[in-house]
Design a protein around this motif. Sequence first.
Motif, mmCIF file in Angstrom:
data_model
loop_
_atom_site.group_PDB
_atom_site.id
_atom_site.type_symbol
_atom_site.label_atom_id
_atom_site.label_comp_id
_atom_site.label_asym_id
_atom_site.label_seq_id
_atom_site.Cartn_x
_atom_site.Cartn_y
_atom_site.Cartn_z
ATOM 1 N N GLU A 1 4.221 5.999 4.454
ATOM 2 C CA GLU A 1 4.026 5.424 3.122
ATOM 3 C C GLU A 1 3.631 3.953 3.208
ATOM 4 O OE1 GLU A 1 6.387 5.144 -1.113
ATOM 5 O OE2 GLU A 1 7.579 4.970 0.719
ATOM 6 N N ALA A 2 4.372 3.176 3.987
ATOM 7 C CA ALA A 2 4.091 1.745 4.103
ATOM 8 C C ALA A 2 2.698 1.501 4.685
ATOM 9 C CB ALA A 2 5.146 1.061 4.968
ATOM 10 N N LEU A 3 2.333 2.272 5.707
ATOM 11 C CA LEU A 3 1.021 2.111 6.338
ATOM 12 C C LEU A 3 -0.103 2.471 5.370
ATOM 13 C CD1 LEU A 3 -0.259 1.308 9.041
ATOM 14 C CD2 LEU A 3 -0.198 3.707 9.682
ATOM 15 N N LEU A 4 0.064 3.552 4.637
ATOM 16 C CA LEU A 4 -0.956 3.940 3.652
ATOM 17 C C LEU A 4 -1.123 2.889 2.560
ATOM 18 C CD1 LEU A 4 -0.262 7.746 3.168
ATOM 19 C CD2 LEU A 4 -2.309 6.700 4.144
ATOM 20 N N LEU A 5 -0.010 2.396 2.044
ATOM 21 C CA LEU A 5 -0.076 1.396 0.980
ATOM 22 C C LEU A 5 -0.743 0.111 1.464
ATOM 23 C CD1 LEU A 5 3.425 1.915 -0.680
ATOM 24 C CD2 LEU A 5 1.184 2.539 -1.627
ATOM 25 N N ALA A 6 -0.462 -0.286 2.709
ATOM 26 C CA ALA A 6 -1.021 -1.527 3.242
ATOM 27 C C ALA A 6 -2.488 -1.368 3.637
ATOM 28 C CB ALA A 6 -0.205 -1.998 4.449
ATOM 29 N N LEU B 1 -4.771 1.531 3.370
ATOM 30 C CA LEU B 1 -5.721 2.202 2.479
ATOM 31 C C LEU B 1 -5.816 1.558 1.103
ATOM 32 C CD1 LEU B 1 -5.237 5.983 3.295
ATOM 33 C CD2 LEU B 1 -7.006 4.422 4.085
ATOM 34 N N GLU B 2 -4.661 1.168 0.565
ATOM 35 C CA GLU B 2 -4.666 0.593 -0.781
ATOM 36 C C GLU B 2 -4.730 -0.925 -0.773
ATOM 37 O OE1 GLU B 2 -1.855 2.252 -3.496
ATOM 38 O OE2 GLU B 2 -2.167 4.286 -2.747
ATOM 39 N N GLY B 3 -4.555 -1.533 0.395
ATOM 40 C CA GLY B 3 -4.673 -2.984 0.509
ATOM 41 C C GLY B 3 -3.578 -3.758 -0.195
ATOM 42 N N GLN B 4 -2.427 -3.128 -0.394
ATOM 43 C CA GLN B 4 -1.335 -3.815 -1.087
ATOM 44 C C GLN B 4 -0.650 -4.821 -0.160
ATOM 45 O OE1 GLN B 4 1.331 -1.059 -2.981
ATOM 46 N NE2 GLN B 4 -0.295 -0.084 -4.143
ATOM 47 N N SER B 5 -0.133 -5.876 -0.751
ATOM 48 C CA SER B 5 0.580 -6.900 0.015
ATOM 49 C C SER B 5 1.960 -6.385 0.406
ATOM 50 C CB SER B 5 0.743 -8.171 -0.822
ATOM 51 O OG SER B 5 1.649 -7.940 -1.895
ATOM 52 N N TYR B 6 2.546 -7.025 1.399
ATOM 53 C CA TYR B 6 3.896 -6.664 1.815
ATOM 54 C C TYR B 6 4.869 -6.776 0.647
ATOM 55 C CZ TYR B 6 2.259 -7.147 6.663
ATOM 56 O OH TYR B 6 1.587 -7.020 7.850
ATOM 57 N N GLU B 7 4.688 -7.803 -0.169
ATOM 58 C CA GLU B 7 5.588 -8.027 -1.296
ATOM 59 C C GLU B 7 5.500 -6.890 -2.315
ATOM 60 O OE1 GLU B 7 3.461 -10.314 -0.050
ATOM 61 O OE2 GLU B 7 4.897 -11.727 0.832
ATOM 62 N N VAL B 8 4.286 -6.437 -2.599
ATOM 63 C CA VAL B 8 4.095 -5.339 -3.555
ATOM 64 C C VAL B 8 4.685 -4.050 -2.993
ATOM 65 C CG1 VAL B 8 2.351 -3.888 -4.685
ATOM 66 C CG2 VAL B 8 2.097 -6.380 -4.671
ATOM 67 N N ILE B 9 4.457 -3.795 -1.710
ATOM 68 C CA ILE B 9 5.001 -2.598 -1.084
ATOM 69 C C ILE B 9 6.527 -2.646 -1.103
ATOM 70 C CG2 ILE B 9 5.153 -1.260 1.060
ATOM 71 C CD1 ILE B 9 2.318 -2.382 1.716
ATOM 72 N N ALA B 10 7.092 -3.813 -0.813
ATOM 73 C CA ALA B 10 8.550 -3.960 -0.819
ATOM 74 C C ALA B 10 9.115 -3.657 -2.206
ATOM 75 C CB ALA B 10 8.936 -5.372 -0.373
ATOM 76 N N ALA B 11 8.484 -4.183 -3.234
ATOM 77 C CA ALA B 11 8.957 -3.928 -4.593
ATOM 78 C C ALA B 11 8.815 -2.448 -4.949
ATOM 79 C CB ALA B 11 8.173 -4.789 -5.588
ATOM 80 N N HIS B 12 7.728 -1.846 -4.541
ATOM 81 C CA HIS B 12 7.469 -0.423 -4.827
ATOM 82 C C HIS B 12 8.485 0.487 -4.134
ATOM 83 C CE1 HIS B 12 5.212 3.297 -5.409
ATOM 84 N NE2 HIS B 12 5.329 3.521 -4.110
ATOM 85 N N LYS C 1 7.296 -4.880 6.903
ATOM 86 C CA LYS C 1 6.575 -5.327 8.098
ATOM 87 C C LYS C 1 6.989 -4.511 9.314
ATOM 88 C CE LYS C 1 5.904 -10.115 6.657
ATOM 89 N NZ LYS C 1 6.223 -11.530 6.986
ATOM 90 N N SER C 2 8.270 -4.252 9.432
ATOM 91 C CA SER C 2 8.786 -3.469 10.551
ATOM 92 C C SER C 2 8.240 -2.045 10.524
ATOM 93 C CB SER C 2 10.309 -3.456 10.504
ATOM 94 O OG SER C 2 10.828 -2.626 11.506
#
Length: 91
Positions: A18-23, A25-36, A45-46
């Motif tokens: 999930e984290a890899l796809l969001l970062a 493919l979708e280009g989301q920031s770490y902060e957005v992924i963390a909130a999601h 990041k880990s």
Amino acid sequence: MMREFMSAFGKLAPTQREALLLAVLEGQSYEVIAAHTGVSVGTVKSRISRARDTLERLLLEGETTLRPNTGSERVSRDSTGTSSGDAQDKR
């Protein structure tokens, strides 16, 4: 080649996928992924780093199964489904 990638990608932990796809493919920031996902930026990041490392190892070494834990990574899950390594990243 795509079949090998999909096979390796399927062996990742769901949280890493999930984290890899969001970062990536979708280009989301770490902060957005963390909130999601409801985890810390450090955990995101880990997860992405571990996913990339695992994919690289699986694809370069042509492995069909994941190696057993060496003890350096904790992957036991508690009753909420959170791995002990994830819980440590939240501190």
